[in-house]
Design an enzyme around this catalytic site. Structure first.
Site, PDB file in Angstrom:
ATOM      1  N   GLU A  73      28.015  -0.903  30.505  1.00  0.00           N
ATOM      2  CA  GLU A  73      27.602  -2.097  29.757  1.00  0.00           C
ATOM      3  C   GLU A  73      28.746  -3.101  29.673  1.00  0.00           C
ATOM      4  OE1 GLU A  73      24.470  -2.830  28.716  1.00  0.00           O
ATOM      5  OE2 GLU A  73      24.043  -1.046  29.906  1.00  0.00           O
TER       6      GLU A  73
ATOM      7  N   TRP B  67      28.791  -4.918  32.883  1.00  0.00           N
ATOM      8  CA  TRP B  67      27.787  -5.987  32.925  1.00  0.00           C
ATOM      9  C   TRP B  67      28.358  -7.274  32.336  1.00  0.00           C
ATOM     10  CZ3 TRP B  67      23.509  -6.867  35.454  1.00  0.00           C
ATOM     11  CH2 TRP B  67      22.696  -5.820  35.885  1.00  0.00           C
TER      12      TRP B  67
ATOM     13  N   TRP C 285       6.719 -24.225  34.262  1.00  0.00           N
ATOM     14  CA  TRP C 285       6.698 -23.522  32.978  1.00  0.00           C
ATOM     15  C   TRP C 285       5.713 -24.169  31.999  1.00  0.00           C
ATOM     16  CZ3 TRP C 285       8.994 -19.019  33.220  1.00  0.00           C
ATOM     17  CH2 TRP C 285      10.131 -18.835  34.029  1.00  0.00           C
TER      18      TRP C 285
ATOM     19  N   ASN D  25      20.018  -4.761  22.077  1.00  0.00           N
ATOM     20  CA  ASN D  25      19.916  -5.179  23.474  1.00  0.00           C
ATOM     21  C   ASN D  25      18.545  -4.886  24.074  1.00  0.00           C
ATOM     22  OD1 ASN D  25      21.234  -6.235  25.943  1.00  0.00           O
ATOM     23  ND2 ASN D  25      20.828  -4.172  26.712  1.00  0.00           N
TER      24      ASN D  25
ATOM     25  N   TRP E 249      12.948 -19.984  30.566  1.00  0.00           N
ATOM     26  CA  TRP E 249      14.008 -19.132  30.052  1.00  0.00           C
ATOM     27  C   TRP E 249      15.106 -19.920  29.350  1.00  0.00           C
ATOM     28  CZ3 TRP E 249      18.843 -20.110  32.023  1.00  0.00           C
ATOM     29  CH2 TRP E 249      18.913 -20.768  33.260  1.00  0.00           C
TER      30      TRP E 249
ATOM     31  N   TRP F 209      19.116 -13.688  30.244  1.00  0.00           N
ATOM     32  CA  TRP F 209      17.869 -14.447  30.294  1.00  0.00           C
ATOM     33  C   TRP F 209      17.377 -14.620  31.721  1.00  0.00           C
ATOM     34  CZ3 TRP F 209      14.058 -15.739  27.191  1.00  0.00           C
ATOM     35  CH2 TRP F 209      14.248 -15.541  25.823  1.00  0.00           C
TER      36      TRP F 209
END
Length: 485
Positions: free
Chosen positions: A283, A286, A314, A349, A367, A390
């Site tokens: 993590e 990331w 969108w 998360n 997003w 996102w």
């Protein structure tokens, strides 16, 4: 070097509000008889596109804690409010500084700011000394075999893991005092501004009692608790939203640099529990990955990483967006996630992924709107990590996973909040709904609704979309974009 003949140096703090493992501060102290610790409250950052009373509240409290720690060591923290491009060169001129030491900033705004400041300092014969300290490995260190930048996480992680980590530095016992005459020449140490003075209101939008305690000492206590009782079981517990201590809650500390990412990795690696250690380190990688992506591809701040998905049509459904933002979608796990963020300034998360998938896939809303909403509320709101998360959820980012990854909020709730404890904590209307119905309360009979004291459509909203229908729409939506010329 004859330290008695050197002019003072500025140690400019930014996203490194700590004394432990601070290479730039250590370098400044080792070469100067006088050091001026500085923090510039930049209106562009605290009041710009992603202004956040919650995050700024933590920042201001952490500045007060840093000032206290520096005073204990014989120094102080100089506070200025304004454009760093003007403030830093002006302070260097006022105190006759010879050098400015900083931790490198890898974000697009920070890099542009630092180029301007370094240029102005060079014109005044002041040396710019950038040091590592924000990330474990710098963006120019983690490279593909051909020297390029990674755009996929797994090979990045492997390359990242092969690199040697730098040694961790202790906090200095003493910091050289401020140079004589600073108070007279440059306006003193300066006061830490309030949220109100920064135009962010009188307090955080979340409940202050539920926000993390600011400052390095509090962050280090959180780290010690996590190492002692949490990390060994992280692989098993990290996705369980109903577990209070299933995650580290160190994200805000890492964002502001109250903890060194390098030190956290070293401490975690030295802790027992192979699965938990590996899962938690992944993590942290990331976090580094998204920072590196933003460094190499700064356009992702506002545009899709995958250009073919930049112009998706969108939805502009404002009522649907507001229902999502308010935690009134009728899907309990989504609503609990959004209300957790509004109340505490933080979101689990797994809940972030569920909420983001719902906005972008079930509601087909851009997003970027979700990204901005998260950044307004999250105490750990980080431009790179938030953007990466996102875009991952919207299938517009670096992740090669296909667009048909669409989270089912009912199944996600049943799997990661099996008894509904997380939902009940943040959606009190559903407090008496039985576990078998908690993630799909509209399935209750009229008698069950009466017994639970929760009438669907009155006490708690009915679902604003049918997930099955929404999934079919999303698949068609993305498939059309893929086939467009």
């Amino acid at each position: 070097m004859n330290r008695e003949l050197t002019r003072p140096a500025i140690a400019w703090f930014r996203r490194d509000l700590r004394l432990h493992d601070h290479p730039a501060l250590v370098a400044a102290i080792s070469s100067r008889t006088a050091v001026v610790p500085l923090y510039v409250v930049d209106p562009v950052l605290v009041g710009g596109r992603f202004a956040s009373p919650n995050r700024t509240w933590i920042l201001l409290g952490s500045l007060a804690a840093l000032r206290s720690s520096l005073r204990e060591r014989g120094s102080d923290l100089v506070i200025r409010v304004g454009d760093p491009g003007q403030v830093v060169p002006a302070l260097a001129r006022d105190i006759g500084a010879e050098a400015v030491y900083v931790s490198r900033d890898h974000a697009p705004y920070g890099r542009a700011r630092d180029r301007d400041v370094a240029s102005a300092l060079a014109a005044a014969d002041v040396v710019w000394h950038p040091r590592r300290g924000v990330l474990v490995h710098e963006p120019d260190e983690v490279r593909t075999a051909t020297g390029g930048a990674f755009s996929v996480y797994s090979p990045f992680r492997r390359a990242w893991g092969r690199l040697e980590r730098r040694p961790i530095l202790p906090a200095p016992d003493v910091v050289p005092p401020l140079p004589d005459g600073l108070l007279r020449l440059s306006g003193g140490a300066g006061a830490i501004p309030s949220l109100d003075e920064l135009g962010l209101g009188r307090g955080p939008s979340a409940d202050p009692a539920l926000l993390p305690e600011p400052g390095e000492s509090a962050a280090r206590r959180r780290l010690e608790r996590w190492l002692a009782s949490g990390v060994t079981q992280y692989a098993e517990h990290r996705d369980r939203m109903d577990l209070i201590d299933g995650t580290s809650r160190l994200s805000a500390d890492l964002h502001l640099g109250l903890l060194s990412a390098a030190e956290v990795v070293d401490r975690v690696v030295a802790t027992g529990g192979e699965d938990g250690r590996r899962a938690f380190t992944n993590e942290l990688v990331w976090r580094e990955f998204y920072a590196h992506v933003l460094f190499h591809q700064p356009g992702v701040r506002t545009a899709a990483f995958r250009p073919e998905l930049e112009h998706l049509p969108w939805s502009q459904d404002e009522a649907a967006f507001q229902a999502w933002a308010d935690g009134r979608t009728g899907y309990p796990i989504v609503d609990a996630a959004m209300r957790q963020m509004a109340t505490t300034g933080w979101m689990h998360n797994r809940a972030r992924m569920i909420a983001a998938s719902f906005l972008t896939k079930d509601l087909l809303i851009d997003w970027r709107r979700g990204e901005a909403h998260f950044m307004r509320h999250l105490v750990d709101g980080d431009v790179a990590s938030n953007n990466g998360g996102w875009q991952w959820s919207a299938s517009t980012g670096t992740d090669p996973q296909p667009y048909f990854r669409i989270f089912n909020p009912i199944l996600q709730g049943r799997r990661f909040d099996p008894a509904g404890d997380y939902v009940r904590r943040f959606v009190p209307e559903l407090a008496h709904v039985p576990p078998a119905r908690i993630h799909a309360p509209w399935e209750m009979t009229d008698l069950e609704q009466a017994a639970a004291g929760c009438l669907i459509g009155i006490d708690y909203p009915a679902p604003i979309v049918d997930h099955g229908d929404a999934r079919a729409r999303a698949l068609a939506f993305y498939e059309a974009a893929r086939r467009a010329p």
